[in-house]
Every structure is written in structure tokens, then in C-alpha cells.
Design a protein around this motif. Structure first.
Motif, mmCIF file in Angstrom:
data_model
loop_
_atom_site.group_PDB
_atom_site.id
_atom_site.type_symbol
_atom_site.label_atom_id
_atom_site.label_comp_id
_atom_site.label_asym_id
_atom_site.label_seq_id
_atom_site.Cartn_x
_atom_site.Cartn_y
_atom_site.Cartn_z
ATOM 1 N N THR A 61 -20.590 -25.868 45.734
ATOM 2 C CA THR A 61 -21.732 -26.343 46.424
ATOM 3 C C THR A 61 -21.808 -24.820 47.452
ATOM 4 O OG1 THR A 61 -23.013 -27.423 48.159
ATOM 5 C CG2 THR A 61 -20.715 -27.564 48.335
ATOM 6 N N THR A 120 -24.544 -36.512 47.672
ATOM 7 C CA THR A 120 -24.549 -37.306 46.329
ATOM 8 C C THR A 120 -24.843 -36.497 45.026
ATOM 9 O OG1 THR A 120 -25.314 -39.427 47.478
ATOM 10 C CG2 THR A 120 -26.039 -39.088 45.045
ATOM 11 N N PRO A 121 -25.609 -35.332 45.281
ATOM 12 C CA PRO A 121 -25.654 -34.448 44.022
ATOM 13 C C PRO A 121 -24.313 -33.810 43.717
ATOM 14 C CG PRO A 121 -27.480 -34.133 45.508
ATOM 15 C CD PRO A 121 -26.676 -34.927 46.106
ATOM 16 N N GLU A 124 -22.291 -36.178 41.712
ATOM 17 C CA GLU A 124 -22.901 -36.855 40.610
ATOM 18 C C GLU A 124 -22.741 -35.529 39.735
ATOM 19 O OE1 GLU A 124 -27.114 -37.160 41.142
ATOM 20 O OE2 GLU A 124 -27.004 -39.367 41.907
#
Length: 266
Positions: A61, A120-121, A124
Motif C-alpha cells: 500500500t 479492507t481493500p 481483499e
């Protein structure tokens, strides 16, 4: 933003803390954006870029851990009871300095928003890659790539070992995987410890299910293994090809050993 580089080998390198991006709506609430980036796992994405050539999948990220820490329990429970650690949406740095201006700390609604937008992304994407590679291989290794300053008195005493291997006290991966990685560190004459101060974060603990073919292990590098650390006033240190090459001498065989381990499983 979540960045995924897909490989076909039985190894995922997850990099949750190298991001430096702080959204425009959050930055004005901080005491200092520079302070907010001080605890990043600096350059870890660059350090492990070679892993793709080994066939690994890389996930990272670009968002700063100050915004939300995607390696913390989403319920807010501490991973290290009785010890100082930062939370899901950290309020202080590793040195205990406040990150937010008074009254600007995220409330429950803001934390929930950040979970939906960033936490959450990431997970996922991670789950998608775990499932994809499990369809291709009898077993896979999820390797959590981290780093931290060598000396952080509020987190641990003294000087951290160079290579800190975390397996959630042997629960997140087969013991032979941890032993093989520790043996490589020893062969390289690098200081190392298994399940010392860093036993693995939420990702290692949550996804590590050896009985289901997912072996999760965390590597927390002391930053001196790949950069020349500098005083806080001169932070951040610069990327150093010489130091990085020395780190790669151990990291390449470590990742190769993880791949070999996964391929040997039935």
C-alpha cells in the motif's frame, strides 16, 4: 492505493508499511506530516523489488501507516498485551510523540471510514492472491516484509537484532521454514532472533494456517541492514546501494528458501 505485482510462484511478499502518502483531508490535522512518516518501513518496497524475478507476488500500500495500519487487528485489540505498541489508527509515534493536533484525533466514525477506504481493500487484495496461488500450489508462503529503526527505546531495550523472524510463537508456519531462514541468517553471520520482540503482526497471525497450506512468516529488519541510519534530526536516511546489496546477500536465499519450502509440500 494498493499495488499488486503478480507472480506465479508459491510466495507472496506483503509490504504494509512502506507507504508515505497522507491524504489532503488528513494532513492538516497532524502535528507534522514529516513526523507522521518517521515510522515508515522506509524503502522496503525498493529493497524487495527483486522478489518478482524469483516468481513472487508483491503487494503493498502506498498509504502511510499513520492513516491506518493495515497490519493491526481491525477490532483495535493490541497484539502485544502489556507492551507499548501503536494502534489501528496510531495517535503517537514509536517514540511516544503525538501525531495529531489537540482535538484532531480520529473518532470512531473516522476510523471506520479509514478501514473501509484503506484497510479492507488491502486485505481483499491479499486474500485474492492467497486464493489464486493456493489454486496453483499445494502450499504457499506469505512473507511479511518490515523494517524498523535499530534503536527505539519505547518499543524495546538496546539495539535490535538485524533479522527478526516472527511466527506467532510457531503457530503461523511450519517450524522447518523458520529454522531454514534462521540458518541462512547464521550462515551470513547476521544477528537474528526467532519470535523475539516481534512475533508477527495481525496479517501473519490472521492468515497463517499451516494446516491449510498457508505458511505466514514476518521479517522485521533493523534498518541498519540496508541503509546507514542517521540521527532523528537528519531523518530520513538516503537509499544506499552498498548497504542494500549486503542485505540482498541474505534476503535472496531467504526468499528462495521460502519458495523451495512451499514447493516441497504435498
Amino acid at each position: 492505493m494498493i499495488v499488486t505485482v503478480r507472480g506465479e510462484g508459491p510466495l507472496i511478499v506483503s509490504i504494509p508499511h512502506a507507504g508515505l502518502e497522507i491524504p489532503e483531508e488528513i494532513a492538516p490535522r497532524l502535528v507534522s506530516p514529516a513526523r507522521a512518516r518517521h515510522d515508515a518501513d522506509l524503502y522496503v518496497d525498493q529493497l524487495y523489488a527483486f522478489a518478482f524475478k524469483l516468481g513472487a507476488t508483491l503487494i503493498r500500500t502506498t498509504t502511510s501507516r499513520t492513516v491506518i495500519d493495515v497490519n493491526r487487528d481491525p477490532s483495535g485489540q493490541t497484539l502485544y498485551p502489556g507492551q507499548f505498541t501503536t494502534g489501528l489508527c496510531p495517535l503517537v509515534t514509536f517514540d511516544g510523540d503525538p501525531l495529531y493536533q489537540p482535538g484532531q484525533e480520529p473518532d470512531a466514525a473516522e476510523i471506520a471510514r479509514r478501514r473501509a477506504a484503506y484497510f479492507t481493500p488491502y486485505h481483499e487484495a491479499l486474500r485474492t492472491e492467497i486464493d489464486r496461488l493456493r489454486d496453483l500450489h499445494p502450499a504457499i508462503v506469505l512473507y511479511e516484509a518490515h523494517s524498523i529503526r535499530s534503536v527505539v527505546p519505547k518499543l524495546f531495550d538496546g539495539r535490535l537484532s538485524e533479522f527478526n523472524i516472527g511466527t506467532n510463537s510457531g503457530q503461523s508456519c511450519a517450524p522447518e521454514l523458520a529454522r531454514s531462514i534462521a540458518a541462512i541468517c547464521a550462515e551470513q553471520q547476521r544477528s537474528h532472533v526467532v519470535d523475539g520482540r516481534f512475533k508477527g503482526g495481525w496479517t501473519t497471525r490472521h492468515y497463517g494456517q499451516p494446516d491449510k497450506g498457508v505458511h505466514a512468516i514476518q521479517m522485521e529488519l533493523a534498518m541498519r541492514t540496508y541503509v546507514e541510519e542517521v540521527p532523528a534530526a537528519d531523518w530520513p536516511p538516503r537509499w544506499d546501494d552498498v548497504h542494500a546489496a549486503q542485505a540482498h546477500a541474505a534476503l535472496r536465499p531467504i526468499l528462495s528458501a521460502a519458495i523451495d519450502f512451499a514447493k516441497a509440500q504435498k
